[in-house]
Design an enzyme around this catalytic site. Structure first.
Site, PDB file in Angstrom:
ATOM      1  N   GLU A  39       1.068  -1.283  -0.032  1.00 31.98           N
ATOM      2  CA  GLU A  39       0.030  -0.090   0.143  1.00 31.98           C
ATOM      3  C   GLU A  39       0.799   1.398  -0.137  1.00 31.98           C
ATOM      4  O   GLU A  39       0.518   2.221  -0.634  1.00 31.98           O
ATOM      5  CB  GLU A  39      -1.113   0.057   1.235  1.00 31.98           C
ATOM      6  CG  GLU A  39      -1.918  -1.096   1.207  1.00 31.98           C
ATOM      7  CD  GLU A  39      -2.871  -0.786  -0.265  1.00 31.98           C
ATOM      8  OE1 GLU A  39      -2.812   0.115  -0.588  1.00 31.98           O
ATOM      9  OE2 GLU A  39      -3.513  -1.757  -0.533  1.00 31.98           O
ATOM     10  N   TYR A 122      -6.222   5.843   4.968  1.00 33.47           N
ATOM     11  CA  TYR A 122      -6.336   4.895   3.909  1.00 33.47           C
ATOM     12  C   TYR A 122      -5.595   3.594   4.156  1.00 33.47           C
ATOM     13  O   TYR A 122      -5.859   2.460   4.260  1.00 33.47           O
ATOM     14  CB  TYR A 122      -5.911   5.624   2.800  1.00 33.47           C
ATOM     15  CG  TYR A 122      -5.590   4.749   1.640  1.00 33.47           C
ATOM     16  CD1 TYR A 122      -6.609   3.867   0.941  1.00 33.47           C
ATOM     17  CD2 TYR A 122      -4.309   4.353   1.197  1.00 33.47           C
ATOM     18  CE1 TYR A 122      -6.601   3.141   0.130  1.00 33.47           C
ATOM     19  CE2 TYR A 122      -4.024   3.129   0.186  1.00 33.47           C
ATOM     20  CZ  TYR A 122      -5.284   2.566  -0.279  1.00 33.47           C
ATOM     21  OH  TYR A 122      -4.708   1.590  -1.369  1.00 33.47           O
ATOM     22  N   ASP A 140      -8.904   5.668  -0.738  1.00 35.04           N
ATOM     23  CA  ASP A 140      -8.074   6.453  -1.520  1.00 35.04           C
ATOM     24  C   ASP A 140      -8.744   7.305  -2.695  1.00 35.04           C
ATOM     25  O   ASP A 140     -10.006   7.356  -2.371  1.00 35.04           O
ATOM     26  CB  ASP A 140      -6.818   5.504  -1.823  1.00 35.04           C
ATOM     27  CG  ASP A 140      -7.553   4.646  -3.179  1.00 35.04           C
ATOM     28  OD1 ASP A 140      -8.704   4.678  -3.328  1.00 35.04           O
ATOM     29  OD2 ASP A 140      -6.755   4.037  -3.604  1.00 35.04           O
TER      30      ASP A 140
END
Ligand code: SF4
Length: 369
Positions: A39, A122, A140
């Site tokens: 991520e 996020y 996001d």
């Protein structure tokens, strides 16, 4: 506060995700550490580009303890080309905290995750829902775009309040058995169907029949975000300075040279990274020759690099110093050290294998070898 009920989307999204999810290494084995690394890498980079980085990173640093203990040069080398190096520096800071406070394993707790350096809502939501199966949203830019289009909402998505409300909307509809999959289905839909630039592929969209923007024909107007400030343009002259280490080898093609790198200041753009020495403005060959008297000067192609707020337009020169030719004059030192004496010479192989040069200098890297 519920602003729009997205619950109707859920079965269509999960059904679509089951058939269309791309096979990605961090999805095959969604360990918390793997989800975290992926991520963070994906924040500014496309999935295809991230795969190679992800594999290399985990081979070198297979767990959080290894990340916490990693040498900074190795860390930056593993990140070379991904940009935004503070991301990986923050990961190391977080890893140290995780080792000290959580025994080397990320906590299965959204709020605790959000307190770690570099982990915002996020990323915390992605780790919490995908790796731990917790009912936490992971919103996001992709998710914002999809959901604001579905709702035909003209809210400004750069506002914190808008994002927070949407996080609550998503939290309210996450299915207990598959929160991570629902989050990922939204991210995936935004990345592959409800595209950011150009027309979204509405005909392939599993929620087209529920999408109010599609119905109203306003999908290209959404989501709303204010125009970014124009980038500042900076002209720079970049030097690839070779110094011959063997006096007998005074030939540009012979590799017995070392190359000058400059360590940037600890704060600001490209903080603390090695770079090719460079100076503001576009210098002509004559100006470079005046600056470096008696040094062979070879012009290199121009280059451009775009940072988020600045654009560098670069002229390049390759210089060849003989072994007894030091960076002696005041002018040279001024240009190369910015008064801080931070230039060092390295063998080209060492630069290639151990040091990380920002992508801004990509065009000039081949002249280092
Ligand atoms: Fe996006 Fe089109 Fe799907 Fe609406 S129908 S969510 S605009 S891809």
């Amino acid at each position: 506060m519920m602003t729009y009920d997205y619950s109707e989307l859920v079965p269509y999204l999960l059904h679509w995700y089951d058939r269309n999810a791309r096979i990605l290494p961090w999805r095959e084995n969604p360990k918390p550490y793997y989800v975290w690394v992926s991520e963070i890498m994906l924040q500014q980079t496309r999935v295809e580009a991230v795969k190679g980085y992800f594999d290399r990173f985990l081979t070198a640093l297979p767990d959080i303890r290894a990340l916490a203990l990693a040498d900074e040069e190795l860390l930056l080398k593993l990140w070379e080309g991904l940009g935004y190096y503070n991301r990986v520096r923050n990961m190391q800071k977080a890893a140290k905290i995780v080792v000290e406070q959580y025994g080397g394993e990320l906590p299965a707790d959204y709020e605790a995750l959000k307190k770690l350096p570099g982990i915002g809502s996020y990323t915390a939501g992605a780790i919490a829902s995908i790796a731990f199966g917790l009912l936490e949203p992971s919103v996001d830019g992709n998710v914002l775009r999809v959901l604001k289009r579905v709702a035909a909402s003209y809210d400004d998505i750069t506002k914190d309040k808008v994002k927070k409300e949407l996080e609550e909307d998503v939290r309210a509809v996450l299915p207990k058995d598959r929160p991570g999959d629902l989050n990922q289905s939204l991210m995936e839909l935004g990345a592959t169907v409800c595209l950011p630039n150009g027309k979204p592929l509405c005909e392939q969209c599993p929620v087209m029949h529920l999408c109010q923007a599609f119905r109203a024909g306003c999908e290209m107007e959404l989501p709303v975000k204010p125009k970014k400030k124009e980038r500042r343009i900076e002209e720079r002259t970049v030097f690839v300075i070779h110094r011959v280490e063997d006096a007998a080898a005074m030939d540009m093609e012979i590799a017995a040279t070392k190359v000058a790198l400059h360590r940037r200041a600890g704060e600001g753009l490209l903080a603390g990274l090695w770079e090719l020495p460079n100076t503001p403005g576009h210098l002509t060959v004559e100006e470079v020759q005046t600056l470096f008297p008696g040094v062979a000067v070879e012009p290199l192609p121009d280059a451009k690099h775009i940072f988020s707020h600045i654009e560098w337009r670069m002229k390049g020169y390759k210089l060849l110093l003989s072994d007894n030719q030091m960076l002696a004059t005041e002018q040279e030192e001024k240009v190369l050290d910015n008064g801080e004496k931070k230039v060092e010479f390295f063998a080209p192989e060492q630069i290639k294998e151990q040091l990380s040069l920002p992508s801004a200098f990509e065009r000039y890297k081949k002249y280092i070898a």
